[in-house]
Design a protein around this motif. Structure first.
Motif, PDB file in Angstrom:
ATOM      1  N   GLU A 118       0.871  -1.183   0.000  1.00  0.00           N
ATOM      2  CA  GLU A 118       0.000   0.000   0.000  1.00  0.00           C
ATOM      3  C   GLU A 118       0.903   1.227   0.000  1.00  0.00           C
ATOM      4  O   GLU A 118       1.612   1.484   0.977  1.00  0.00           O
ATOM      5  CB  GLU A 118      -0.866  -0.034   1.257  1.00  0.00           C
ATOM      6  CG  GLU A 118      -1.590   1.241   1.589  1.00  0.00           C
ATOM      7  CD  GLU A 118      -2.561   1.655   0.510  1.00  0.00           C
ATOM      8  OE1 GLU A 118      -2.248   2.639  -0.189  1.00  0.00           O
ATOM      9  OE2 GLU A 118      -3.612   1.014   0.369  1.00  0.00           O
ATOM     10  N   PRO A 119       0.892   1.999  -1.081  1.00  0.00           N
ATOM     11  CA  PRO A 119       1.855   3.110  -1.133  1.00  0.00           C
ATOM     12  C   PRO A 119       1.647   4.185  -0.075  1.00  0.00           C
ATOM     13  O   PRO A 119       2.599   4.855   0.311  1.00  0.00           O
ATOM     14  CB  PRO A 119       1.660   3.677  -2.549  1.00  0.00           C
ATOM     15  CG  PRO A 119       0.375   3.115  -3.051  1.00  0.00           C
ATOM     16  CD  PRO A 119       0.143   1.832  -2.333  1.00  0.00           C
ATOM     17  N   LYS A 120       0.426   4.356   0.418  1.00  0.00           N
ATOM     18  CA  LYS A 120       0.242   5.520   1.285  1.00  0.00           C
ATOM     19  C   LYS A 120       1.056   5.424   2.574  1.00  0.00           C
ATOM     20  O   LYS A 120       1.519   6.443   3.068  1.00  0.00           O
ATOM     21  CB  LYS A 120      -1.233   5.811   1.540  1.00  0.00           C
ATOM     22  CG  LYS A 120      -1.939   4.915   2.489  1.00  0.00           C
ATOM     23  CD  LYS A 120      -3.352   5.518   2.702  1.00  0.00           C
ATOM     24  CE  LYS A 120      -4.039   4.979   3.906  1.00  0.00           C
ATOM     25  NZ  LYS A 120      -4.907   5.938   4.578  1.00  0.00           N
ATOM     26  N   ILE A 121       1.267   4.220   3.092  1.00  0.00           N
ATOM     27  CA  ILE A 121       2.062   4.128   4.317  1.00  0.00           C
ATOM     28  C   ILE A 121       3.563   4.166   4.027  1.00  0.00           C
ATOM     29  O   ILE A 121       4.379   4.065   4.941  1.00  0.00           O
ATOM     30  CB  ILE A 121       1.705   2.885   5.163  1.00  0.00           C
ATOM     31  CG1 ILE A 121       1.957   1.594   4.380  1.00  0.00           C
ATOM     32  CG2 ILE A 121       0.279   2.951   5.657  1.00  0.00           C
ATOM     33  CD1 ILE A 121       1.881   0.346   5.258  1.00  0.00           C
ATOM     34  N   ALA A 175       4.875   6.811   2.253  1.00  0.00           N
ATOM     35  CA  ALA A 175       5.251   8.206   1.986  1.00  0.00           C
ATOM     36  C   ALA A 175       6.378   8.637   2.913  1.00  0.00           C
ATOM     37  O   ALA A 175       6.269   8.569   4.138  1.00  0.00           O
ATOM     38  CB  ALA A 175       4.040   9.134   2.143  1.00  0.00           C
ATOM     39  N   GLY A 176       7.459   9.075   2.333  1.00  0.00           N
ATOM     40  CA  GLY A 176       8.615   9.525   3.094  1.00  0.00           C
ATOM     41  C   GLY A 176       9.592   8.423   3.429  1.00  0.00           C
ATOM     42  O   GLY A 176      10.698   8.709   3.891  1.00  0.00           O
ATOM     43  N   THR A 227      16.121   6.147   7.510  1.00  0.00           N
ATOM     44  CA  THR A 227      15.459   5.260   8.475  1.00  0.00           C
ATOM     45  C   THR A 227      13.998   5.597   8.739  1.00  0.00           C
ATOM     46  O   THR A 227      13.314   4.848   9.425  1.00  0.00           O
ATOM     47  CB  THR A 227      16.205   5.277   9.826  1.00  0.00           C
ATOM     48  OG1 THR A 227      16.326   6.642  10.233  1.00  0.00           O
ATOM     49  CG2 THR A 227      17.584   4.656   9.678  1.00  0.00           C
ATOM     50  N   PHE A 228      13.518   6.708   8.216  1.00  0.00           N
ATOM     51  CA  PHE A 228      12.116   7.051   8.479  1.00  0.00           C
ATOM     52  C   PHE A 228      11.204   5.942   7.955  1.00  0.00           C
ATOM     53  O   PHE A 228      11.264   5.579   6.779  1.00  0.00           O
ATOM     54  CB  PHE A 228      11.765   8.387   7.820  1.00  0.00           C
ATOM     55  CG  PHE A 228      10.345   8.792   8.045  1.00  0.00           C
ATOM     56  CD1 PHE A 228       9.902   9.172   9.303  1.00  0.00           C
ATOM     57  CD2 PHE A 228       9.425   8.783   6.999  1.00  0.00           C
ATOM     58  CE1 PHE A 228       8.578   9.538   9.512  1.00  0.00           C
ATOM     59  CE2 PHE A 228       8.103   9.152   7.205  1.00  0.00           C
ATOM     60  CZ  PHE A 228       7.688   9.527   8.462  1.00  0.00           C
ATOM     61  N   PRO A 229      10.320   5.408   8.819  1.00  0.00           N
ATOM     62  CA  PRO A 229       9.569   4.207   8.439  1.00  0.00           C
ATOM     63  C   PRO A 229       8.249   4.478   7.725  1.00  0.00           C
ATOM     64  O   PRO A 229       7.573   3.525   7.346  1.00  0.00           O
ATOM     65  CB  PRO A 229       9.307   3.545   9.792  1.00  0.00           C
ATOM     66  CG  PRO A 229       9.179   4.690  10.737  1.00  0.00           C
ATOM     67  CD  PRO A 229      10.122   5.765  10.230  1.00  0.00           C
ATOM     68  N   GLY A 230       7.860   5.720   7.570  1.00  0.00           N
ATOM     69  CA  GLY A 230       6.527   5.986   7.033  1.00  0.00           C
ATOM     70  C   GLY A 230       5.523   6.077   8.161  1.00  0.00           C
ATOM     71  O   GLY A 230       5.776   5.616   9.285  1.00  0.00           O
ATOM     72  N   LEU A 231       4.381   6.665   7.862  1.00  0.00           N
ATOM     73  CA  LEU A 231       3.374   6.946   8.883  1.00  0.00           C
ATOM     74  C   LEU A 231       2.153   6.037   8.731  1.00  0.00           C
ATOM     75  O   LEU A 231       1.841   5.582   7.645  1.00  0.00           O
ATOM     76  CB  LEU A 231       2.911   8.403   8.774  1.00  0.00           C
ATOM     77  CG  LEU A 231       3.988   9.463   8.967  1.00  0.00           C
ATOM     78  CD1 LEU A 231       3.437  10.839   8.636  1.00  0.00           C
ATOM     79  CD2 LEU A 231       4.518   9.445  10.398  1.00  0.00           C
ATOM     80  N   HIS A 232       1.488   5.839   9.840  1.00  0.00           N
ATOM     81  CA  HIS A 232       0.186   5.183   9.838  1.00  0.00           C
ATOM     82  C   HIS A 232      -0.598   5.685  11.032  1.00  0.00           C
ATOM     83  O   HIS A 232      -0.055   5.655  12.136  1.00  0.00           O
ATOM     84  CB  HIS A 232       0.301   3.662   9.938  1.00  0.00           C
ATOM     85  CG  HIS A 232      -1.035   3.014  10.106  1.00  0.00           C
ATOM     86  ND1 HIS A 232      -1.473   2.531  11.311  1.00  0.00           N
ATOM     87  CD2 HIS A 232      -2.050   2.831   9.231  1.00  0.00           C
ATOM     88  CE1 HIS A 232      -2.695   2.041  11.174  1.00  0.00           C
ATOM     89  NE2 HIS A 232      -3.064   2.213   9.923  1.00  0.00           N
ATOM     90  N   PRO A 233      -1.818   6.174  10.860  1.00  0.00           N
ATOM     91  CA  PRO A 233      -2.492   6.367   9.574  1.00  0.00           C
ATOM     92  C   PRO A 233      -1.967   7.628   8.912  1.00  0.00           C
ATOM     93  O   PRO A 233      -1.306   8.428   9.562  1.00  0.00           O
ATOM     94  CB  PRO A 233      -3.948   6.551  10.003  1.00  0.00           C
ATOM     95  CG  PRO A 233      -3.830   7.230  11.335  1.00  0.00           C
ATOM     96  CD  PRO A 233      -2.624   6.628  11.987  1.00  0.00           C
ATOM     97  N   VAL A 234      -2.300   7.787   7.663  1.00  0.00           N
ATOM     98  CA  VAL A 234      -1.850   8.955   6.935  1.00  0.00           C
ATOM     99  C   VAL A 234      -2.763   9.124   5.726  1.00  0.00           C
ATOM    100  O   VAL A 234      -3.316   8.148   5.248  1.00  0.00           O
ATOM    101  CB  VAL A 234      -0.362   8.796   6.528  1.00  0.00           C
ATOM    102  CG1 VAL A 234      -0.199   7.763   5.437  1.00  0.00           C
ATOM    103  CG2 VAL A 234       0.236  10.120   6.151  1.00  0.00           C
TER     104      VAL A 234
END
Lengths: 352, 352, 352, 352
Positions: free
Chosen positions: C288-291, C293-294, C345-352
């Protein structure tokens, strides 16, 4: 230096997940346990898919919690105050991110929450965990409260004007918050059903929102509540993370823009997580929550109507970060005398 | 009955396109010409792809316009007032959807638009084309003005309270509008660039927005402007069509909810395009612009804080419909004494 | 250890901004200069508002660039190949994130880009900067190319199956990419105008997309291009960052799910930025690309239709990160023999 | 002429609500009853807020249904086939919008739905209610089936090529559908929770989707199923209403673009609800579902890769309209020999 041992109760929700993410990368902290009644036994990344490959932690049962240095509570409102004594036996320092210990006064609590507080004796002891206003109290605090996401945005936007004594309190303070869907939590229901929630511009609690109480407490004089009428309304908009508060403040004297600037600069120039945003050009002239997602910044800007002696204050943050978990980690850093930015350096994305 | 012959100037923009869509299905109207300086020669559906297979009309040059019964002007602000004499020779009745003829007073115009009006003598003649407030004047009007989209939302939400004389005018009126991207028009630019505009919560003109002038004019007493301070701010949000205005009104007497209800019902019970929305349950308890897309409704609701004597008024509409083209067609229907709902029966979609 | 001195050309675009953000927090890198023809003299944070308070860097003119250790080129396609000699005099190692040096063969370039390459002699020297496929070549490379965002997603999703020799190449390979608006860059225009782009599901270049050439090169045998027909189409969807590619691969033998799993695990188990995502439950069962981001992850999953001998491969990443700047930093880390995760190392956000 | 009396079962869902909206404005139809087990007694507009002020209808209990001329069934899949006999006693003509009667063959049903059909004897009698393919059968039909939303999009996009006999069936047919959240229905749950569903690009059933069976049936030769491998996958994207299908078809002969155009034009030139969309300029060059919201159009376009003998077919519609309720009304119009566009003239909005 051995790491501070931190545990989390209520780790399967959005604030809990954000806290886990932050603490996993915090250089001076070790997560010892994450409890969740509903998810016990499962991997933390089953609830928080962004943590896949980052951590092999599993949720434990709340009853299996053992002692630690700091305990974070990420429970629904009204729960932690009923079990606070047990939690305090587990850790010498407790940070409760729910609404239970935000207000100092049992009367104010009753007025806005509609029922008696379950542990009123602790209210005067707890510290409202907003470092920008209560930094010195945090260093010794054993019980720290998180702060309401919309309250934090509002208070950080307005506090300098109130502290400067320039607000005309005979005119009501009107604030309008625009807020994303994650502020309503991880539990699905008709109000969060995508075909209905998507693209919504939905008023909720146009009067009587509980976060108002935090404003009344924190914008008042030390030791006494604000007597000014506070008119706070909130609108849920198409956004997952983020809050933008627009507040209309009338001044008791005629000030120019530079004077307002000076007040804000003096208040915030040493704050690591507050940025003053007010530009002449470009599309990001005022605070914009979308570029704050994942960051701990609160951006504050304003526009002055000199003739009306009115300041429109505009403040933005990420409700799960500076409005919840990020601010909690900043408070933790204060409590231990660390650099406040530890674990909180992610600057946000653009575009996003 | 032969159809009324209507032409449109400035038909390639969003308001123009919406007007074409509505008039193509209007049972008593025939579109004779649609002029566009930039699109002349092209099919109307090349600018408005929803009209493919609906119409084979082509844009003409503005200079090729011939006479008709009604001429709609959908030009940028400031243009039509400079060319109004020519347009009035083309048609006995002109409806200008720009901001040029909304204000009755050249002084009010100068104060809010920052320059002299180009045809000040016509201002007193033009009718502010909001049927709910100026229905009787429309029947004879030769020059009708469209209404500002955010002004329309605000005025329709507030007029009943002002007309009832219950507003305490010593306290400023604070309004916050949330508005979609189509309100800024069809022209692309950095402010509308999707990666930056998507998910934005962007303050624009927090003070000094021109629509304020329409509120001052229309909420004032007949013949005189409102003297109350009006604090209007607007925030662009993730939405294409739609406006939601939240307004805080303080009352000069203590009224209960039923009294407020009665005032609204009496004001609006015969209005075909105003719905009072205030429900106890469900997720659509207050006005919600998204279900109004394409419809001509303005939904109005409120919440009362009895103790504070404050009414939070919530009003919503589709900025291209009741806030522009749809309201223009309703005004046209009034001008010809037709059923006001002709061509305007689309109820909006759910879900959407 | 003294930091590696890195400069960036074309720093005002989205890839440039992302690169600046990453390198500002990279522990072994110092940004010496950021050039931008259009923004020279302005603060870097005026183009990239997320970097406010993070950096006081200003853009310089491209002509003012001085020598450095590594030069990143973030220029529009077709520009860097014309000026590459000059850039190579500035730094011993150049990383070009445009499309100019992605293809090894001048013929393949001409076929897909429609014109002759401006520096064909360099094509054989440049390294396709995808660490997962070309790690060892990167360590010595003087000229490294970035990778196409949709090509990267597709190649990482498919390479293990091709390398395992199980793909039936007599059947065309069909891929469909879903992509966000940031992939089209920072320049505003009608195609990115929010009212039209918002909510769009817009086919673009359903045939003939240039990224196809990268697939043909990288999925082919070492030294020769893929001869299989490759049918690649792309659809722009409502999303700012992110790509999801769905690819249909037919197998030349009957394999069960475990066999496919084994192939992927063997290929990727040591890769720091590839995660295999295929779960039985929950809403994040597939990539899922949205998680993302970054984050610099590429998530890869699949579903097997045993009867049809068909594998549906699903791969996702953030087009500005693993699809551009993040992958560029990973390549830089490889070039210097550093831990590949430095600065990433930024793991991405959830939810976003 | 007296109106045809129509009742609806299962009126509280999204398809039911859309059907009510359409039939309320249909000039030859009267809605006699709308049944809903869960909403009986409530106003229809409590479930469908767009119908406020439009209708004072209330939901009745399913058991209270009385006889009518036409009965629409909007029940969950698998329900109507178990109760079909009772419903057929209520009305001489039944239109079932669920999946229960879409397939002619009990074997095909079992293969794709995984269980035996409850009323297999009726399958051969039911008509697949797609007017473009089964118009003549509809006029006499007593039992008409609705059509799957993604199947409808795919079939309308591909049928002309299959009927022309130009598809090379030795190569698998690959289709990828992009679909909005309303296709999953009105029931809230974790998969539709806004913070998770918003901005999602979520693969679901990458293999084995039931709508595949409708393609196999309808694209095959009259009387026999398609033997070609059909590879259908679907991705849920950020969108409430709308579907875009991208299909890759390989040709058994070398054709130029004009030949393909001719095939489509001949197939569809008299179809009121199919538009061929393939333009050289502008941002709406191919079918775009967002401008179809609320309309009954299916837009079809294509791009030819002459060298590969490949056609990329792109088709779009509103899943609740041409993909469900709108198509149902069109089928109703066919059944009664009316103008097919009655009640279906809304052209869609732009921008939106």
């Amino acid at each position: 230096m051995s790491r501070v041992r931190v545990a989390i109760v209520g780790g399967s929700g959005y604030t809990g997940g954000e806290l886990i993410r932050l603490l996993l990368f915090h250089p001076l902290v070790e997560i010892t346990q994450v409890a969740s009644g509903s998810q016990a036994g499962h991997f933390v990344h089953s609830a928080h898919p962004n943590l896949r490959k980052i951590s092999t932690l599993r949720f434990c049962y709340p009853d299996d919690l053992t002692s630690c240095d700091v305990l974070f509570l990420c429970l629904p409102h009204g729960v932690s105050s009923g079990e606070i004594e047990r939690y305090r036996t587990l850790a010498p320092r407790v940070i409760d991110l729910s609404g239970d210990f935000r207000l100092r006064s049992p009367e104010l609590y009753r007025r806005w929450y509609g029922h008696e507080h379950k542990a009123p004796a602790l209210l005067s002891e707890a510290v409202y965990g907003l470092p920008e206003l209560h930094r010195s109290e945090l260093s010794e605090a054993a019980l720290v409260s998180g702060t309401g996401c919309m309250a934090t945005t509002s208070i950080l936007g307005l506090a300098p004007l109130y502290r400067a004594g320039i607000v005309k309190q005979s005119i009501p303070l009107v604030l309008e918050a625009k807020v994303g869907s994650s502020a309503a939590g991880a539990k699905a229901g008709p109000a969060s059903h995508h075909p209905d929630r998507s693209g919504a511009v939905r008023s909720f609690e146009p009067t009587g929102h509980r976060h108002t109480a935090e404003l009344i407490q924190e914008l008042g004089q030390p030791g006494s509540e604000l007597q000014q009428l506070v008119a706070f309304s909130a609108t849920a908009i198409e956004l997952v993370r983020g809050i933008l508060v627009t507040a209309h403040v009338f001044l008791n004297e005629r000030l120019d823009e530079r004077a307002i600037w000076r007040i804000y600069r003096e208040a915030y120039q040493r704050e690591p997580f507050i940025r003053l945003v007010k530009e002449r050009n470009g599309v990001y002239r005022y605070p914009e929550p979308k570029i704050l997602a994942g960051s701990n910044y609160c951006d504050v800007g304003f526009e002055l109507d000199v003739e009306q002696q009115r300041v429109v204050v505009i403040a933005a943050l990420d409700n799960l970060m500076k409005g919840a978990a990020g601010n909690g980690v900043q408070a933790l850093n204060c409590m231990f005398g660390w650099d406040e930015t530890l674990g909180l350096t992610f600057p946000g994305l653009h575009p996003v």
